[in-house]
Design a protein around this motif. Sequence first.
Motif, PDB file in Angstrom:
ATOM      1  N   ARG A 171       0.818  -1.220   0.000  1.00  0.00           N
ATOM      2  CA  ARG A 171       0.000   0.000   0.000  1.00  0.00           C
ATOM      3  C   ARG A 171       0.845   1.260   0.000  1.00  0.00           C
ATOM      4  O   ARG A 171       0.555   2.221  -0.724  1.00  0.00           O
ATOM      5  CB  ARG A 171      -0.922  -0.040   1.209  1.00  0.00           C
ATOM      6  N   ALA A 172       1.917   1.278   0.811  1.00  0.00           N
ATOM      7  CA  ALA A 172       2.746   2.483   0.892  1.00  0.00           C
ATOM      8  C   ALA A 172       3.382   2.798  -0.457  1.00  0.00           C
ATOM      9  O   ALA A 172       3.462   3.961  -0.871  1.00  0.00           O
ATOM     10  CB  ALA A 172       3.814   2.312   1.967  1.00  0.00           C
ATOM     11  N   SER A 173       3.832   1.760  -1.162  1.00  0.00           N
ATOM     12  CA  SER A 173       4.439   1.963  -2.473  1.00  0.00           C
ATOM     13  C   SER A 173       3.418   2.486  -3.477  1.00  0.00           C
ATOM     14  O   SER A 173       3.713   3.375  -4.288  1.00  0.00           O
ATOM     15  CB  SER A 173       5.047   0.650  -2.974  1.00  0.00           C
ATOM     16  N   LEU A 174       2.188   1.964  -3.421  1.00  0.00           N
ATOM     17  CA  LEU A 174       1.137   2.418  -4.328  1.00  0.00           C
ATOM     18  C   LEU A 174       0.760   3.875  -4.061  1.00  0.00           C
ATOM     19  O   LEU A 174       0.512   4.645  -4.997  1.00  0.00           O
ATOM     20  CB  LEU A 174      -0.092   1.524  -4.198  1.00  0.00           C
ATOM     21  N   VAL A 175       0.737   4.253  -2.787  1.00  0.00           N
ATOM     22  CA  VAL A 175       0.457   5.653  -2.445  1.00  0.00           C
ATOM     23  C   VAL A 175       1.563   6.557  -2.993  1.00  0.00           C
ATOM     24  O   VAL A 175       1.301   7.667  -3.497  1.00  0.00           O
ATOM     25  CB  VAL A 175       0.326   5.818  -0.920  1.00  0.00           C
ATOM     26  N   GLY A 176       2.807   6.065  -2.932  1.00  0.00           N
ATOM     27  CA  GLY A 176       3.913   6.831  -3.515  1.00  0.00           C
ATOM     28  C   GLY A 176       3.757   6.998  -5.018  1.00  0.00           C
ATOM     29  O   GLY A 176       4.053   8.071  -5.577  1.00  0.00           O
ATOM     30  N   GLU A 177       3.280   5.942  -5.689  1.00  0.00           N
ATOM     31  CA  GLU A 177       3.038   6.044  -7.134  1.00  0.00           C
ATOM     32  C   GLU A 177       1.925   7.039  -7.440  1.00  0.00           C
ATOM     33  O   GLU A 177       1.994   7.782  -8.428  1.00  0.00           O
ATOM     34  CB  GLU A 177       2.688   4.666  -7.704  1.00  0.00           C
ATOM     35  N   ILE A 178       0.881   7.039  -6.600  1.00  0.00           N
ATOM     36  CA  ILE A 178      -0.207   8.005  -6.787  1.00  0.00           C
ATOM     37  C   ILE A 178       0.322   9.440  -6.653  1.00  0.00           C
ATOM     38  O   ILE A 178       0.001  10.317  -7.461  1.00  0.00           O
ATOM     39  CB  ILE A 178      -1.333   7.743  -5.769  1.00  0.00           C
ATOM     40  N   ASN A 179       1.141   9.656  -5.634  1.00  0.00           N
ATOM     41  CA  ASN A 179       1.721  10.978  -5.406  1.00  0.00           C
ATOM     42  C   ASN A 179       2.578  11.416  -6.595  1.00  0.00           C
ATOM     43  O   ASN A 179       2.488  12.559  -7.070  1.00  0.00           O
ATOM     44  CB  ASN A 179       2.561  10.949  -4.128  1.00  0.00           C
ATOM     45  N   LYS A 180       3.373  10.472  -7.086  1.00  0.00           N
ATOM     46  CA  LYS A 180       4.260  10.789  -8.215  1.00  0.00           C
ATOM     47  C   LYS A 180       3.458  11.103  -9.477  1.00  0.00           C
ATOM     48  O   LYS A 180       3.741  12.066 -10.190  1.00  0.00           O
ATOM     49  CB  LYS A 180       5.211   9.616  -8.463  1.00  0.00           C
ATOM     50  N   MET A 181       2.446  10.280  -9.766  1.00  0.00           N
ATOM     51  CA  MET A 181       1.638  10.494 -10.963  1.00  0.00           C
ATOM     52  C   MET A 181       0.864  11.802 -10.883  1.00  0.00           C
ATOM     53  O   MET A 181       0.759  12.541 -11.875  1.00  0.00           O
ATOM     54  CB  MET A 181       0.673   9.326 -11.171  1.00  0.00           C
ATOM     55  N   ALA A 182       0.299  12.083  -9.707  1.00  0.00           N
ATOM     56  CA  ALA A 182      -0.483  13.311  -9.556  1.00  0.00           C
ATOM     57  C   ALA A 182       0.389  14.558  -9.635  1.00  0.00           C
ATOM     58  O   ALA A 182      -0.065  15.622 -10.066  1.00  0.00           O
ATOM     59  CB  ALA A 182      -1.251  13.278  -8.235  1.00  0.00           C
ATOM     60  N   ASN A 183       1.661  14.428  -9.256  1.00  0.00           N
ATOM     61  CA  ASN A 183       2.564  15.588  -9.231  1.00  0.00           C
ATOM     62  C   ASN A 183       3.159  15.913 -10.591  1.00  0.00           C
ATOM     63  O   ASN A 183       3.721  16.999 -10.784  1.00  0.00           O
ATOM     64  CB  ASN A 183       3.704  15.344  -8.243  1.00  0.00           C
ATOM     65  N   GLU A 184       3.044  14.967 -11.531  1.00  0.00           N
ATOM     66  CA  GLU A 184       3.664  15.174 -12.836  1.00  0.00           C
ATOM     67  C   GLU A 184       3.042  16.393 -13.543  1.00  0.00           C
ATOM     68  O   GLU A 184       1.840  16.429 -13.799  1.00  0.00           O
ATOM     69  CB  GLU A 184       3.511  13.921 -13.707  1.00  0.00           C
ATOM     70  N   GLY A 185       3.883  17.352 -13.867  1.00  0.00           N
ATOM     71  CA  GLY A 185       3.433  18.536 -14.593  1.00  0.00           C
ATOM     72  C   GLY A 185       2.664  19.539 -13.773  1.00  0.00           C
ATOM     73  O   GLY A 185       2.259  20.594 -14.303  1.00  0.00           O
ATOM     74  N   LEU A 186       2.433  19.247 -12.488  1.00  0.00           N
ATOM     75  CA  LEU A 186       1.628  20.144 -11.666  1.00  0.00           C
ATOM     76  C   LEU A 186       2.348  21.483 -11.441  1.00  0.00           C
ATOM     77  O   LEU A 186       1.739  22.549 -11.480  1.00  0.00           O
ATOM     78  CB  LEU A 186       1.316  19.475 -10.330  1.00  0.00           C
ATOM     79  N   ARG A 187       3.660  21.419 -11.193  1.00  0.00           N
ATOM     80  CA  ARG A 187       4.434  22.645 -10.960  1.00  0.00           C
ATOM     81  C   ARG A 187       4.550  23.462 -12.253  1.00  0.00           C
ATOM     82  O   ARG A 187       4.379  24.695 -12.251  1.00  0.00           O
ATOM     83  CB  ARG A 187       5.815  22.281 -10.427  1.00  0.00           C
ATOM     84  N   ASP A 188       4.867  22.772 -13.364  1.00  0.00           N
ATOM     85  CA  ASP A 188       5.099  23.494 -14.616  1.00  0.00           C
ATOM     86  C   ASP A 188       3.821  24.119 -15.172  1.00  0.00           C
ATOM     87  O   ASP A 188       3.863  25.205 -15.770  1.00  0.00           O
ATOM     88  CB  ASP A 188       5.699  22.546 -15.663  1.00  0.00           C
ATOM     89  N   ARG A 189       2.709  23.459 -14.978  1.00  0.00           N
ATOM     90  CA  ARG A 189       1.453  23.951 -15.555  1.00  0.00           C
ATOM     91  C   ARG A 189       0.731  24.939 -14.646  1.00  0.00           C
ATOM     92  O   ARG A 189       0.158  25.921 -15.112  1.00  0.00           O
ATOM     93  CB  ARG A 189       0.536  22.785 -15.868  1.00  0.00           C
ATOM     94  N   TYR A 190       0.749  24.634 -13.334  1.00  0.00           N
ATOM     95  CA  TYR A 190      -0.080  25.431 -12.425  1.00  0.00           C
ATOM     96  C   TYR A 190       0.698  26.111 -11.307  1.00  0.00           C
ATOM     97  O   TYR A 190       0.103  26.859 -10.523  1.00  0.00           O
ATOM     98  CB  TYR A 190      -1.148  24.535 -11.789  1.00  0.00           C
ATOM     99  N   GLY A 191       1.993  25.836 -11.167  1.00  0.00           N
ATOM    100  CA  GLY A 191       2.753  26.423 -10.070  1.00  0.00           C
ATOM    101  C   GLY A 191       2.385  25.839  -8.717  1.00  0.00           C
ATOM    102  O   GLY A 191       2.575  26.481  -7.679  1.00  0.00           O
ATOM    103  N   MET A 192       1.858  24.602  -8.730  1.00  0.00           N
ATOM    104  CA  MET A 192       1.451  23.924  -7.497  1.00  0.00           C
ATOM    105  C   MET A 192       2.344  22.711  -7.264  1.00  0.00           C
ATOM    106  O   MET A 192       2.969  22.183  -8.182  1.00  0.00           O
ATOM    107  CB  MET A 192      -0.013  23.464  -7.596  1.00  0.00           C
ATOM    108  N   GLU A 193       2.355  22.243  -6.011  1.00  0.00           N
ATOM    109  CA  GLU A 193       3.116  21.035  -5.685  1.00  0.00           C
ATOM    110  C   GLU A 193       2.393  20.247  -4.609  1.00  0.00           C
ATOM    111  O   GLU A 193       1.964  20.818  -3.602  1.00  0.00           O
ATOM    112  CB  GLU A 193       4.517  21.401  -5.200  1.00  0.00           C
ATOM    113  N   LEU A 194       2.253  18.946  -4.824  1.00  0.00           N
ATOM    114  CA  LEU A 194       1.664  18.067  -3.814  1.00  0.00           C
ATOM    115  C   LEU A 194       2.731  17.700  -2.791  1.00  0.00           C
ATOM    116  O   LEU A 194       3.768  17.140  -3.139  1.00  0.00           O
ATOM    117  CB  LEU A 194       1.109  16.802  -4.469  1.00  0.00           C
ATOM    118  N   VAL A 195       2.461  18.005  -1.548  1.00  0.00           N
ATOM    119  CA  VAL A 195       3.397  17.651  -0.476  1.00  0.00           C
ATOM    120  C   VAL A 195       3.224  16.190  -0.075  1.00  0.00           C
ATOM    121  O   VAL A 195       4.193  15.464   0.131  1.00  0.00           O
ATOM    122  CB  VAL A 195       3.183  18.567   0.744  1.00  0.00           C
TER     123      VAL A 195
END
Length: 320
Positions: A171-195
Amino acid sequence: MNEMKQKAQVYITVAIIAVVAIIIIASSSFYVVDIKSQCVITEFGKPKKVVTEPGLKVKTPFIQKTKYFEKRIIEWDGEPSDILTRDKENIGINTWARWKIVDPLKFYTSIGTEDRGQGVLDEVIGSAVKNIVSSYPLNEMLRNTNRKLEYTTVELEKAEMDKKVHISHGRASLVGEINKMANEGLRDRYGMELVDVRIKHINYIPAVIPKIFDRMRSERIRIANKYESEGRREEAEIMGYMKKELEKIESEGYKIATETRGEADAEAVKIYADAYGKDPDFYSFTKTLETYEKTVDDNTRLYLSTDSDYYKYIDSFMEK
Protein backbone atom coordinates in the motif's frame (compact mmCIF):
# COMPACT_ATOMS: atom_id res chain seq x y z
CA MET A 1 -12.41 89.97 10.54
CA ASN A 2 -14.75 88.18 8.20
CA GLU A 3 -12.04 88.03 5.59
CA MET A 4 -9.62 86.46 8.00
CA LYS A 5 -12.21 83.93 9.07
CA GLN A 6 -12.91 83.01 5.48
CA LYS A 7 -9.19 82.59 4.77
CA ALA A 8 -8.84 80.42 7.86
CA GLN A 9 -11.72 78.17 6.78
CA VAL A 10 -10.17 77.85 3.32
CA TYR A 11 -6.84 76.86 4.84
CA ILE A 12 -8.51 74.32 7.07
CA THR A 13 -10.47 72.87 4.17
CA VAL A 14 -7.35 72.63 2.03
CA ALA A 15 -5.48 71.00 4.89
CA ILE A 16 -8.22 68.47 5.41
CA ILE A 17 -8.33 67.67 1.70
CA ALA A 18 -4.57 67.36 1.64
CA VAL A 19 -4.56 64.99 4.63
CA VAL A 20 -7.32 62.87 3.08
CA ALA A 21 -5.45 62.78 -0.21
CA ILE A 22 -2.25 61.79 1.54
CA ILE A 23 -4.07 59.03 3.42
CA ILE A 24 -5.67 57.73 0.23
CA ILE A 25 -2.39 57.84 -1.67
CA ALA A 26 -0.54 56.23 1.24
CA SER A 27 -3.10 53.48 1.60
CA SER A 28 -2.84 52.80 -2.11
CA SER A 29 0.94 52.99 -2.09
CA PHE A 30 1.76 50.82 0.92
CA TYR A 31 0.82 47.15 1.49
CA VAL A 32 1.78 44.49 4.00
CA VAL A 33 2.86 40.93 3.26
CA ASP A 34 2.66 38.76 6.39
CA ILE A 35 4.76 35.68 7.03
CA LYS A 36 2.04 33.22 5.98
CA SER A 37 1.26 34.88 2.65
CA GLN A 38 2.82 35.64 -0.71
CA CYS A 39 1.73 38.35 -3.13
CA VAL A 40 1.48 38.97 -6.88
CA ILE A 41 1.60 42.63 -7.96
CA THR A 42 -0.48 43.39 -11.06
CA GLU A 43 -0.35 46.46 -13.23
CA PHE A 44 -3.46 47.16 -15.28
CA GLY A 45 -4.52 43.58 -14.67
CA LYS A 46 -1.24 42.05 -15.84
CA PRO A 47 1.18 40.38 -13.37
CA LYS A 48 4.21 42.55 -12.72
CA LYS A 49 6.18 40.88 -9.91
CA VAL A 50 5.99 38.41 -7.02
CA VAL A 51 6.65 39.32 -3.39
CA THR A 52 7.33 36.44 -0.98
CA GLU A 53 9.29 38.22 1.76
CA PRO A 54 7.16 39.52 4.66
CA GLY A 55 7.11 43.20 5.61
CA LEU A 56 5.77 46.66 4.62
CA LYS A 57 6.05 47.18 0.87
CA VAL A 58 5.50 50.05 -1.57
CA LYS A 59 3.70 49.98 -4.93
CA THR A 60 2.52 52.50 -7.48
CA PRO A 61 -0.78 53.87 -6.21
CA PHE A 62 -3.95 53.33 -8.23
CA ILE A 63 -2.01 51.52 -10.98
CA GLN A 64 -0.65 48.47 -9.20
CA LYS A 65 -2.85 46.07 -7.21
CA THR A 66 -2.09 43.13 -4.91
CA LYS A 67 -3.27 39.53 -5.08
CA TYR A 68 -2.49 37.44 -2.00
CA PHE A 69 -2.01 33.66 -1.91
CA GLU A 70 -1.42 31.20 0.93
CA LYS A 71 2.23 30.46 1.57
CA ARG A 72 1.57 27.64 4.01
CA ILE A 73 0.60 24.05 3.22
CA ILE A 74 -3.05 23.80 2.19
CA GLU A 75 -5.45 20.96 2.94
CA TRP A 76 -7.24 18.95 0.26
CA ASP A 77 -9.92 16.40 1.16
CA GLY A 78 -11.29 14.25 -1.66
CA GLU A 79 -14.67 12.63 -2.13
CA PRO A 80 -15.01 8.81 -1.84
CA SER A 81 -14.91 7.06 -5.21
CA ASP A 82 -15.72 3.49 -6.31
CA ILE A 83 -12.85 1.76 -8.12
CA LEU A 84 -12.50 -1.72 -9.61
CA THR A 85 -9.16 -3.37 -8.78
CA ARG A 86 -7.21 -5.58 -11.18
CA ASP A 87 -8.73 -8.71 -9.61
CA LYS A 88 -12.24 -7.29 -10.17
CA GLU A 89 -12.93 -6.28 -6.56
CA ASN A 90 -15.10 -3.16 -6.33
CA ILE A 91 -13.96 -0.96 -3.43
CA GLY A 92 -14.55 2.57 -2.22
CA ILE A 93 -11.45 4.70 -1.58
CA ASN A 94 -11.31 8.03 0.23
CA THR A 95 -8.11 10.08 -0.07
CA TRP A 96 -6.67 13.27 1.36
CA ALA A 97 -3.68 15.40 0.38
CA ARG A 98 -1.61 18.44 1.32
CA TRP A 99 -0.36 20.92 -1.29
CA LYS A 100 1.21 24.34 -1.61
CA ILE A 101 1.72 27.14 -4.12
CA VAL A 102 5.39 27.13 -5.16
CA ASP A 103 5.12 29.55 -8.10
CA PRO A 104 2.57 32.30 -7.30
CA LEU A 105 2.99 33.98 -10.70
CA LYS A 106 2.25 30.82 -12.69
CA PHE A 107 -0.52 29.89 -10.28
CA TYR A 108 -2.14 33.32 -10.77
CA THR A 109 -1.89 33.24 -14.56
CA SER A 110 -3.07 29.62 -14.95
CA ILE A 111 -5.66 29.23 -12.21
CA GLY A 112 -6.17 32.49 -10.38
CA THR A 113 -7.70 31.35 -7.08
CA GLU A 114 -7.08 28.70 -4.45
CA ASP A 115 -10.62 27.33 -4.88
CA ARG A 116 -9.86 26.60 -8.52
CA GLY A 117 -6.63 24.99 -7.38
CA GLN A 118 -8.66 22.63 -5.20
CA GLY A 119 -10.76 21.78 -8.28
CA VAL A 120 -7.64 20.96 -10.30
CA LEU A 121 -6.48 18.61 -7.55
CA ASP A 122 -9.88 16.89 -7.56
CA GLU A 123 -9.28 15.87 -11.15
CA VAL A 124 -5.55 15.19 -10.95
CA ILE A 125 -5.55 13.13 -7.73
CA GLY A 126 -8.81 11.33 -8.60
CA SER A 127 -7.39 10.26 -11.95
CA ALA A 128 -4.10 9.09 -10.41
CA VAL A 129 -5.90 7.08 -7.72
CA LYS A 130 -8.09 5.31 -10.29
CA ASN A 131 -5.16 4.52 -12.58
CA ILE A 132 -2.96 3.09 -9.84
CA VAL A 133 -5.64 1.17 -7.92
CA SER A 134 -7.05 -0.44 -11.07
CA SER A 135 -3.53 -1.65 -11.98
CA TYR A 136 -3.04 -3.76 -8.83
CA PRO A 137 -4.95 -6.50 -6.97
CA LEU A 138 -6.83 -5.73 -3.78
CA ASN A 139 -4.21 -7.29 -1.48
CA GLU A 140 -1.64 -4.75 -2.65
CA MET A 141 -3.95 -1.94 -1.48
CA LEU A 142 -4.75 -3.55 1.88
CA ARG A 143 -1.29 -4.62 3.04
CA ASN A 144 2.17 -3.11 3.06
CA THR A 145 4.40 -6.17 3.43
CA ASN A 146 4.40 -9.97 3.54
CA ARG A 147 4.78 -9.96 7.31
CA LYS A 148 3.02 -12.79 9.10
CA LEU A 149 -0.42 -11.80 10.38
CA GLU A 150 -1.68 -12.79 13.82
CA TYR A 151 -4.64 -15.21 13.82
CA THR A 152 -6.76 -16.63 16.62
CA THR A 153 -6.39 -20.22 15.39
CA VAL A 154 -3.68 -22.22 13.67
CA GLU A 155 -6.18 -23.30 11.01
CA LEU A 156 -6.91 -19.72 9.94
CA GLU A 157 -3.19 -19.03 9.78
CA LYS A 158 -2.67 -22.12 7.63
CA ALA A 159 -5.60 -21.14 5.42
CA GLU A 160 -3.98 -17.75 4.85
CA MET A 161 -0.70 -19.46 3.95
CA ASP A 162 -2.51 -21.82 1.56
CA LYS A 163 -3.83 -18.82 -0.37
CA LYS A 164 -0.19 -17.92 -1.14
CA VAL A 165 -0.80 -14.19 -0.90
CA HIS A 166 2.33 -12.36 -2.02
CA ILE A 167 2.75 -8.61 -1.65
CA SER A 168 5.23 -7.32 -4.24
CA HIS A 169 4.60 -3.58 -3.83
CA GLY A 170 2.32 -2.84 -0.89
CA ARG A 171 0.00 0.00 0.00
CA ALA A 172 2.75 2.48 0.89
CA SER A 173 4.44 1.96 -2.47
CA LEU A 174 1.14 2.42 -4.33
CA VAL A 175 0.46 5.65 -2.45
CA GLY A 176 3.91 6.83 -3.51
CA GLU A 177 3.04 6.04 -7.13
CA ILE A 178 -0.21 8.01 -6.79
CA ASN A 179 1.72 10.98 -5.41
CA LYS A 180 4.26 10.79 -8.21
CA MET A 181 1.64 10.49 -10.96
CA ALA A 182 -0.48 13.31 -9.56
CA ASN A 183 2.56 15.59 -9.23
CA GLU A 184 3.66 15.17 -12.84
CA GLY A 185 3.43 18.54 -14.59
CA LEU A 186 1.63 20.14 -11.67
CA ARG A 187 4.43 22.65 -10.96
CA ASP A 188 5.10 23.49 -14.62
CA ARG A 189 1.45 23.95 -15.55
CA TYR A 190 -0.08 25.43 -12.43
CA GLY A 191 2.75 26.42 -10.07
CA MET A 192 1.45 23.92 -7.50
CA GLU A 193 3.12 21.04 -5.68
CA LEU A 194 1.66 18.07 -3.81
CA VAL A 195 3.40 17.65 -0.48
CA ASP A 196 1.71 14.38 0.41
CA VAL A 197 -1.15 12.11 -0.64
CA ARG A 198 -2.69 9.51 1.67
CA ILE A 199 -5.54 7.02 1.62
CA LYS A 200 -7.96 7.85 4.41
CA HIS A 201 -9.83 4.56 4.32
CA ILE A 202 -10.90 1.72 2.02
CA ASN A 203 -14.46 0.44 2.12
CA TYR A 204 -15.98 -2.64 0.58
CA ILE A 205 -18.92 -1.87 -1.66
CA PRO A 206 -22.19 -3.37 -0.23
CA ALA A 207 -22.41 -5.76 -3.19
CA VAL A 208 -18.99 -7.19 -2.31
CA ILE A 209 -19.70 -7.78 1.39
CA PRO A 210 -21.88 -10.92 0.86
CA LYS A 211 -19.08 -12.44 -1.24
CA ILE A 212 -16.61 -11.78 1.57
CA PHE A 213 -18.95 -13.39 4.11
CA ASP A 214 -19.41 -16.39 1.79
CA ARG A 215 -15.65 -16.84 1.54
CA MET A 216 -15.30 -16.53 5.30
CA ARG A 217 -18.14 -19.03 5.82
CA SER A 218 -16.68 -21.55 3.37
CA GLU A 219 -13.28 -21.18 5.03
CA ARG A 220 -14.78 -21.93 8.46
CA ILE A 221 -16.74 -24.88 7.04
CA ARG A 222 -13.57 -26.27 5.51
CA ILE A 223 -11.78 -25.96 8.86
CA ALA A 224 -14.74 -27.61 10.65
CA ASN A 225 -14.73 -30.49 8.16
CA LYS A 226 -11.02 -30.87 8.71
CA TYR A 227 -11.57 -31.09 12.49
CA GLU A 228 -14.34 -33.65 11.99
CA SER A 229 -12.24 -35.76 9.63
CA GLU A 230 -9.29 -35.70 12.01
CA GLY A 231 -11.63 -36.63 14.89
CA ARG A 232 -13.02 -39.63 12.98
CA ARG A 233 -9.50 -40.74 12.08
CA GLU A 234 -8.32 -40.47 15.68
CA GLU A 235 -11.48 -42.29 16.83
CA ALA A 236 -10.75 -45.16 14.43
CA GLU A 237 -7.14 -45.30 15.65
CA ILE A 238 -8.23 -45.34 19.31
CA MET A 239 -10.92 -48.00 18.71
CA GLY A 240 -8.45 -50.16 16.78
CA TYR A 241 -5.85 -49.83 19.49
CA MET A 242 -8.46 -50.57 22.18
CA LYS A 243 -9.66 -53.69 20.33
CA LYS A 244 -6.11 -54.87 19.87
CA GLU A 245 -5.31 -54.36 23.55
CA LEU A 246 -8.55 -56.12 24.58
CA GLU A 247 -7.77 -59.14 22.43
CA LYS A 248 -4.26 -59.18 23.83
CA ILE A 249 -5.57 -59.04 27.42
CA GLU A 250 -8.17 -61.78 26.73
CA SER A 251 -5.55 -63.95 25.08
CA GLU A 252 -3.14 -63.54 27.97
CA GLY A 253 -5.94 -64.19 30.47
CA TYR A 254 -7.05 -67.32 28.62
CA LYS A 255 -3.46 -68.50 28.52
CA ILE A 256 -2.96 -67.90 32.23
CA ALA A 257 -6.32 -69.52 33.07
CA THR A 258 -5.50 -72.58 30.94
CA GLU A 259 -2.07 -72.90 32.50
CA THR A 260 -3.52 -72.51 35.99
CA ARG A 261 -6.29 -75.04 35.28
CA GLY A 262 -3.76 -77.48 33.86
CA GLU A 263 -1.49 -77.08 36.87
CA ALA A 264 -4.48 -77.52 39.21
CA ASP A 265 -5.65 -80.65 37.36
CA ALA A 266 -2.15 -82.06 37.44
CA GLU A 267 -1.90 -81.31 41.15
CA ALA A 268 -5.31 -82.92 41.76
CA VAL A 269 -4.34 -86.03 39.79
CA LYS A 270 -1.15 -86.22 41.75
CA ILE A 271 -3.06 -85.90 45.04
CA TYR A 272 -5.54 -88.51 43.91
CA ALA A 273 -2.72 -90.81 42.87
CA ASP A 274 -0.92 -90.34 46.18
CA ALA A 275 -4.13 -90.99 48.09
CA TYR A 276 -4.94 -94.10 46.05
CA GLY A 277 -1.44 -95.43 46.57
CA LYS A 278 -1.67 -95.04 50.32
CA ASP A 279 -5.17 -96.50 50.83
CA PRO A 280 -6.98 -97.77 47.76
CA ASP A 281 -10.11 -98.70 49.70
CA PHE A 282 -10.44 -95.28 51.26
CA TYR A 283 -9.88 -93.62 47.93
CA SER A 284 -12.51 -95.76 46.37
CA PHE A 285 -14.88 -94.96 49.22
CA THR A 286 -14.42 -91.20 48.95
CA LYS A 287 -14.85 -91.25 45.19
CA THR A 288 -18.03 -93.26 45.67
CA LEU A 289 -19.35 -90.70 48.14
CA GLU A 290 -18.58 -87.93 45.68
CA THR A 291 -20.48 -89.84 43.06
CA TYR A 292 -23.45 -90.26 45.47
CA GLU A 293 -23.44 -86.56 46.15
CA LYS A 294 -23.53 -85.68 42.48
CA THR A 295 -26.08 -88.31 41.37
CA VAL A 296 -28.41 -89.07 44.26
CA ASP A 297 -31.02 -86.75 45.84
CA ASP A 298 -34.40 -87.13 47.63
CA ASN A 299 -36.26 -87.95 44.43
CA THR A 300 -33.78 -90.52 43.14
CA ARG A 301 -34.63 -94.24 42.98
CA LEU A 302 -31.78 -96.68 42.52
CA TYR A 303 -32.06 -100.17 41.12
CA LEU A 304 -28.85 -101.96 41.98
CA SER A 305 -27.56 -105.35 41.25
CA THR A 306 -25.96 -107.33 44.06
CA ASP A 307 -22.55 -107.17 42.49
CA SER A 308 -22.44 -103.36 42.01
CA ASP A 309 -20.18 -101.21 44.09
CA TYR A 310 -23.12 -99.11 45.29
CA TYR A 311 -24.81 -102.16 46.67
CA LYS A 312 -21.67 -103.47 48.30
CA TYR A 313 -21.07 -100.24 50.18
CA ILE A 314 -24.69 -99.88 51.20
CA ASP A 315 -24.86 -103.48 52.28
CA SER A 316 -21.68 -103.24 54.31
CA PHE A 317 -23.01 -100.04 55.90
CA MET A 318 -26.33 -101.74 56.85
CA GLU A 319 -24.49 -104.68 58.44
CA LYS A 320 -22.62 -102.31 60.70
